[in-house]
Design a protein around this motif. Structure first.
Motif, PDB file in Angstrom:
ATOM      1  N   ARG A  33      41.861  32.069  54.778  1.00 43.81           N
ATOM      2  CA  ARG A  33      42.901  32.648  54.020  1.00 43.81           C
ATOM      3  C   ARG A  33      42.564  33.001  52.779  1.00 43.81           C
ATOM      4  O   ARG A  33      42.927  33.848  52.136  1.00 43.81           O
ATOM      5  N   MET A  34      41.426  32.261  52.030  1.00 44.62           N
ATOM      6  CA  MET A  34      41.110  32.452  50.478  1.00 44.62           C
ATOM      7  C   MET A  34      40.538  33.750  50.555  1.00 44.62           C
ATOM      8  O   MET A  34      40.706  34.442  49.497  1.00 44.62           O
ATOM      9  N   LEU A  35      39.682  33.989  51.521  1.00 44.69           N
ATOM     10  CA  LEU A  35      38.832  35.381  51.503  1.00 44.69           C
ATOM     11  C   LEU A  35      39.922  36.399  51.582  1.00 44.69           C
ATOM     12  O   LEU A  35      39.831  37.384  50.776  1.00 44.69           O
ATOM     13  N   THR A  36      41.021  36.292  52.316  1.00 41.68           N
ATOM     14  CA  THR A  36      42.129  37.296  52.557  1.00 41.68           C
ATOM     15  C   THR A  36      42.808  37.659  51.276  1.00 41.68           C
ATOM     16  O   THR A  36      42.999  38.564  50.768  1.00 41.68           O
ATOM     17  N   SER A  37      43.045  36.326  50.668  1.00 40.36           N
ATOM     18  CA  SER A  37      43.734  36.301  49.380  1.00 40.36           C
ATOM     19  C   SER A  37      42.984  37.042  48.243  1.00 40.36           C
ATOM     20  O   SER A  37      43.377  37.849  47.590  1.00 40.36           O
ATOM     21  N   LEU A  38      41.737  36.768  48.479  1.00 37.96           N
ATOM     22  CA  LEU A  38      40.759  37.554  47.443  1.00 37.96           C
ATOM     23  C   LEU A  38      40.952  38.948  47.593  1.00 37.96           C
ATOM     24  O   LEU A  38      40.913  39.848  46.516  1.00 37.96           O
ATOM     25  N   GLU A  39      40.616  39.431  48.786  1.00 36.34           N
ATOM     26  CA  GLU A  39      40.861  41.144  49.084  1.00 36.34           C
ATOM     27  C   GLU A  39      42.198  41.407  48.601  1.00 36.34           C
ATOM     28  O   GLU A  39      42.299  42.526  47.929  1.00 36.34           O
ATOM     29  N   GLU A  40      43.193  40.861  48.822  1.00 34.87           N
ATOM     30  CA  GLU A  40      44.431  41.258  48.484  1.00 34.87           C
ATOM     31  C   GLU A  40      44.624  41.351  47.069  1.00 34.87           C
ATOM     32  O   GLU A  40      45.140  42.217  46.400  1.00 34.87           O
ATOM     33  N   HIS A  41      44.011  40.230  46.152  1.00 32.53           N
ATOM     34  CA  HIS A  41      44.083  40.557  44.751  1.00 32.53           C
ATOM     35  C   HIS A  41      43.129  41.534  44.073  1.00 32.53           C
ATOM     36  O   HIS A  41      43.654  42.160  43.125  1.00 32.53           O
ATOM     37  N   ARG A  42      42.244  41.849  44.990  1.00 37.15           N
ATOM     38  CA  ARG A  42      41.291  42.984  44.393  1.00 37.15           C
ATOM     39  C   ARG A  42      42.007  44.203  44.699  1.00 37.15           C
ATOM     40  O   ARG A  42      41.813  45.288  43.893  1.00 37.15           O
ATOM     41  N   ALA A  43      42.657  44.322  45.846  1.00 37.03           N
ATOM     42  CA  ALA A  43      43.486  45.626  46.160  1.00 37.03           C
ATOM     43  C   ALA A  43      44.660  45.742  45.340  1.00 37.03           C
ATOM     44  O   ALA A  43      44.910  46.929  44.792  1.00 37.03           O
ATOM     45  N   MET A  44      45.142  44.540  44.761  1.00 29.47           N
ATOM     46  CA  MET A  44      46.434  44.906  43.792  1.00 29.47           C
ATOM     47  C   MET A  44      45.664  45.069  42.470  1.00 29.47           C
ATOM     48  O   MET A  44      46.196  46.056  41.648  1.00 29.47           O
ATOM     49  N   LEU A  45      44.544  44.692  41.731  1.00 26.83           N
ATOM     50  CA  LEU A  45      43.767  44.923  40.638  1.00 26.83           C
ATOM     51  C   LEU A  45      43.447  46.615  40.776  1.00 26.83           C
ATOM     52  O   LEU A  45      43.671  47.138  39.926  1.00 26.83           O
ATOM     53  N   LYS A  46      42.980  46.890  41.735  1.00 23.52           N
ATOM     54  CA  LYS A  46      42.695  48.453  42.163  1.00 23.52           C
ATOM     55  C   LYS A  46      43.906  49.414  41.833  1.00 23.52           C
ATOM     56  O   LYS A  46      43.680  50.278  41.204  1.00 23.52           O
ATOM     57  N   ALA A  47      44.737  49.037  42.578  1.00 28.38           N
ATOM     58  CA  ALA A  47      46.206  49.710  42.292  1.00 28.38           C
ATOM     59  C   ALA A  47      46.587  49.756  41.171  1.00 28.38           C
ATOM     60  O   ALA A  47      47.067  50.809  40.551  1.00 28.38           O
ATOM     61  N   ILE A  48      46.754  48.795  40.250  1.00 29.57           N
ATOM     62  CA  ILE A  48      46.934  48.774  38.903  1.00 29.57           C
ATOM     63  C   ILE A  48      46.126  49.471  37.975  1.00 29.57           C
ATOM     64  O   ILE A  48      46.789  50.237  37.138  1.00 29.57           O
ATOM     65  N   THR A  49      44.782  49.361  38.064  1.00 30.82           N
ATOM     66  CA  THR A  49      43.798  50.048  37.213  1.00 30.82           C
ATOM     67  C   THR A  49      44.139  51.514  37.428  1.00 30.82           C
ATOM     68  O   THR A  49      43.642  52.317  36.633  1.00 30.82           O
ATOM     69  N   GLN A  50      44.336  51.925  38.900  1.00 29.85           N
ATOM     70  CA  GLN A  50      44.566  53.437  39.041  1.00 29.85           C
ATOM     71  C   GLN A  50      45.886  53.964  38.882  1.00 29.85           C
ATOM     72  O   GLN A  50      46.141  54.920  39.195  1.00 29.85           O
ATOM     73  N   GLY A  51      46.852  53.115  38.258  1.00 28.81           N
ATOM     74  CA  GLY A  51      48.075  53.715  38.100  1.00 28.81           C
ATOM     75  C   GLY A  51      48.921  53.615  39.292  1.00 28.81           C
ATOM     76  O   GLY A  51      49.994  54.441  39.148  1.00 28.81           O
ATOM     77  N   GLU A  52      48.649  52.741  40.206  1.00 26.42           N
ATOM     78  CA  GLU A  52      49.479  53.024  41.435  1.00 26.42           C
ATOM     79  C   GLU A  52      50.136  51.534  41.390  1.00 26.42           C
ATOM     80  O   GLU A  52      50.641  51.089  42.618  1.00 26.42           O
ATOM     81  N   ALA A  53      50.533  51.054  40.409  1.00 22.42           N
ATOM     82  CA  ALA A  53      51.372  49.831  40.605  1.00 22.42           C
ATOM     83  C   ALA A  53      52.581  49.912  41.310  1.00 22.42           C
ATOM     84  O   ALA A  53      53.042  49.062  41.877  1.00 22.42           O
TER      85      ALA A  53
END
Length: 53
Positions: A33-53
């Motif tokens: 679960r911790m690895l999955t959570s890390l990937e989820e957070h990375r995806a959120m960060l990517k969306a935010i930085t690309q203006g897809e929040a």
């Protein structure tokens, strides 16, 4: 919290911290679960930085 000079704010921070610790323990309790959570957070960060929040 000892440095906080506002008693109400210090109490609120303590309450929030205790809940975040509990939620973190629950969310990372499953195998992998911790690895999955890390990937989820990375995806959120990517969306935010690309203006897809």
């Amino acid at each position: 919290m000892a440095t906080c000079r506002h008693p109400c704010l210090a109490r609120t921070l303590r309450d929030v911290r205790s809940q975040t610790v509990r939620l973190r323990d629950l969310s990372h309790s499953g195998l992998g679960r911790m690895l999955t959570s890390l990937e989820e957070h990375r995806a959120m960060l990517k969306a935010i930085t690309q203006g897809e929040a």
